[in-house]
Enzyme design. Structure first.
Site, PDB file in Angstrom:
ATOM      1  N   ASP A 146      18.237  -1.342  23.653  1.00 27.97           N
ATOM      2  CA  ASP A 146      18.422  -0.481  22.477  1.00 27.97           C
ATOM      3  C   ASP A 146      18.277  -1.320  21.210  1.00 27.97           C
ATOM      4  OD1 ASP A 146      19.260   2.204  21.428  1.00 27.97           O
ATOM      5  OD2 ASP A 146      20.629   0.857  20.367  1.00 27.97           O
ATOM      6  N   TYR A 172      18.861  -3.301  12.470  1.00 29.54           N
ATOM      7  CA  TYR A 172      19.623  -4.426  13.038  1.00 29.54           C
ATOM      8  C   TYR A 172      19.063  -5.763  12.549  1.00 29.54           C
ATOM      9  CZ  TYR A 172      21.320  -0.684  16.114  1.00 29.54           C
ATOM     10  OH  TYR A 172      21.839   0.504  16.594  1.00 29.54           O
ATOM     11  N   LYS A 197      14.441   2.619  16.427  1.00 30.53           N
ATOM     12  CA  LYS A 197      14.852   3.735  15.569  1.00 30.53           C
ATOM     13  C   LYS A 197      14.250   3.627  14.179  1.00 30.53           C
ATOM     14  CE  LYS A 197      19.225   3.332  18.049  1.00 30.53           C
ATOM     15  NZ  LYS A 197      19.558   1.902  18.084  1.00 30.53           N
ATOM     16  N   HIS A 216      17.160   7.452  13.255  1.00 23.74           N
ATOM     17  CA  HIS A 216      18.445   6.745  13.423  1.00 23.74           C
ATOM     18  C   HIS A 216      19.634   7.558  12.899  1.00 23.74           C
ATOM     19  CE1 HIS A 216      20.102   2.375  13.714  1.00 23.74           C
ATOM     20  NE2 HIS A 216      21.036   3.243  14.007  1.00 23.74           N
TER      21      HIS A 216
END
Ligand SMILES: NC(=O)c1ccc[n+]([C@@H]2O[C@H](COP(=O)([O-])OP(=O)(O)OC[C@H]3O[C@@H](n4cnc5c(N)ncnc54)[C@H](OP(=O)(O)O)[C@@H]3O)[C@@H](O)[C@H]2O)c1
Length: 325
Positions: free
Chosen positions: A46, A51, A79, A112
């Site tokens: 994931d 991030y 995402k 997201h």
């Protein structure tokens, strides 16, 4: 034994029930974590642009593809971030993600959050006049962004879905486009079981992936892995509290994506533990009268001044989500 349970999506693709989360995995940590995970049997990763570690993930992928796994043996989710919700931006960001990861396609691409930021001012654009707040794009609707997702080339994205979406938001997407998201990735753990949303997704054939399955929280509350009831069941089963929480999610039939950057935890989180009905119910009881949603962007620094979930903590937010239908 590792949990090698596969789940089939509405698209026909299958994914492993336990995946590796990568949020807050720092540079260098995440490269190591992904490599360890894949070498130890993980096949579901994931990931996300926000991030800010997809380059590192890409470095790890180079070490394991093709020597340990073929690309097609991995299920990779990423995402679309809020600052690329505008139809002109979506494919550009997807291309950036693919280039960071060094792969030709994603297995799953999610919106997201049901929240758009203004484009072109970085991932978290500061509000021009309000201190400690992000600049939202209140014009681009969820339906606009969903149409942009639908238009992405199938060669680059095998399935599309959403994350942090509520029932009414998903209903609006389906009504406007006829296209049902393959997945809704949501916060879910014993303090936030989300039964109504799960039932809705099941009825529509939308697979649910549970994030923060260990009740990750950045607000200083006790971690779910420290709750006495969870610790007690773990001890009785000679398991870790994290394994118990992951098993609680697996019992409910969805996929679970615990994050760790520590080798022993990455390995043990992937070890299968199964629960009896009584154990499952005892863990569920921890959440009774203790409803807690940890991930509320209205509480972020900088704040997103928007009411996404209708939680009490969001009641002072100035803006509703612009669904667009
Ligand atoms: N769609 C979204 O908006 C969204 C939001 C949040 C998260 N996610 C995804 O879901 C993934 C998981 O959620 P999360 O990272 O919020 O929380 P989580 O997986 O529930 O918890 C992660 C925390 O638990 C610790 N941990 C991991 N294994 C453990 C173990 N065996 N025993 C005790 N502690 C353990 C980790 O520390 P160590 O790393 O030090 O082990 C980390 O502090 C994310 O990484 C991300 O990929 C998605």
């Amino acid at each position: 034994m590792s949990l090698e349970q596969n789940i089939t999506l509405s698209t026909g693709a299958s994914l492993r029930q336990i995946g590796l989360g990568t949020w807050l995995s720092k540079p260098k940590e995440v490269e190591n974590a992904v490599e360890i995970a894949v070498r130890n049997g993980y096949r579901h990763l994931d990931l996300a642009m926000i991030y800010e570690n997809q380059d590192e993930v890409g470095a790890a992928l180079k070490k394991v593809i093709p020597s340990v796994v073929k690309r097609e043996e991995l299920f990779m989710t990423s995402k679309l971030w809020n600052s690329s919700h505008q139809p002109a931006e979506a494919e550009k960001e997807l291309d950036q993600t693919l280039s960071q990861l060094g792969v030709d396609y994603l297995d799953l691409y999610l919106i997201h959050w049901p929240v758009a930021f203004v484009p072109g001012k970085g991932l978290v654009p500061p509000h021009p006049s309000k201190e400690n707040e992000v600049e939202l794009d209140l014009k681009t609707t969820l339906v606009d962004t969903w149409n942009a997702m639908i238009a992405l080339p199938k060669s680059k994205v095998r399935a599309i879905g959403v994350s942090n979406f509520t029932i009414s938001q998903i209903e609006a997407l389906i009504k406007a486009t006829g296209v049902v998201p393959a997945v809704n990735q949501i916060e879910a753990h014993p303090l936030l079981p989300q039964d109504d949303l799960l039932a809705f997704c099941k009825e529509k054939g939308i697979h649910v992936t549970a994030y923060s399955p260990l009740g990750n929280n950045l607000v200083g509350k006790p971690k779910l892995t420290d709750y006495p009831a969870i610790v007690e069941i773990a001890k009785a089963k000679n398991a870790t509290p994290a394994q118990i929480l992951i098993a609680w999610g697996a019992y409910r039939g969805y996929s679970v994506i615990p994050k760790s950057v520590q080798e022993e935890r990455i390995k043990s989180n992937f070890q299968q533990v199964t629960l009896t009905k009584e154990e499952y119910e005892a863990i569920s009881a921890v959440g009774k009268g203790n409803h807690t949603r940890f991930n509320i962007p209205y509480n972020y620094q900088p704040r997103w001044d928007i009411n996404i979930f209708g939680e009490p903590e969001e009641k002072d937010a100035s803006n509703p989500v612009n669904i667009g239908a």
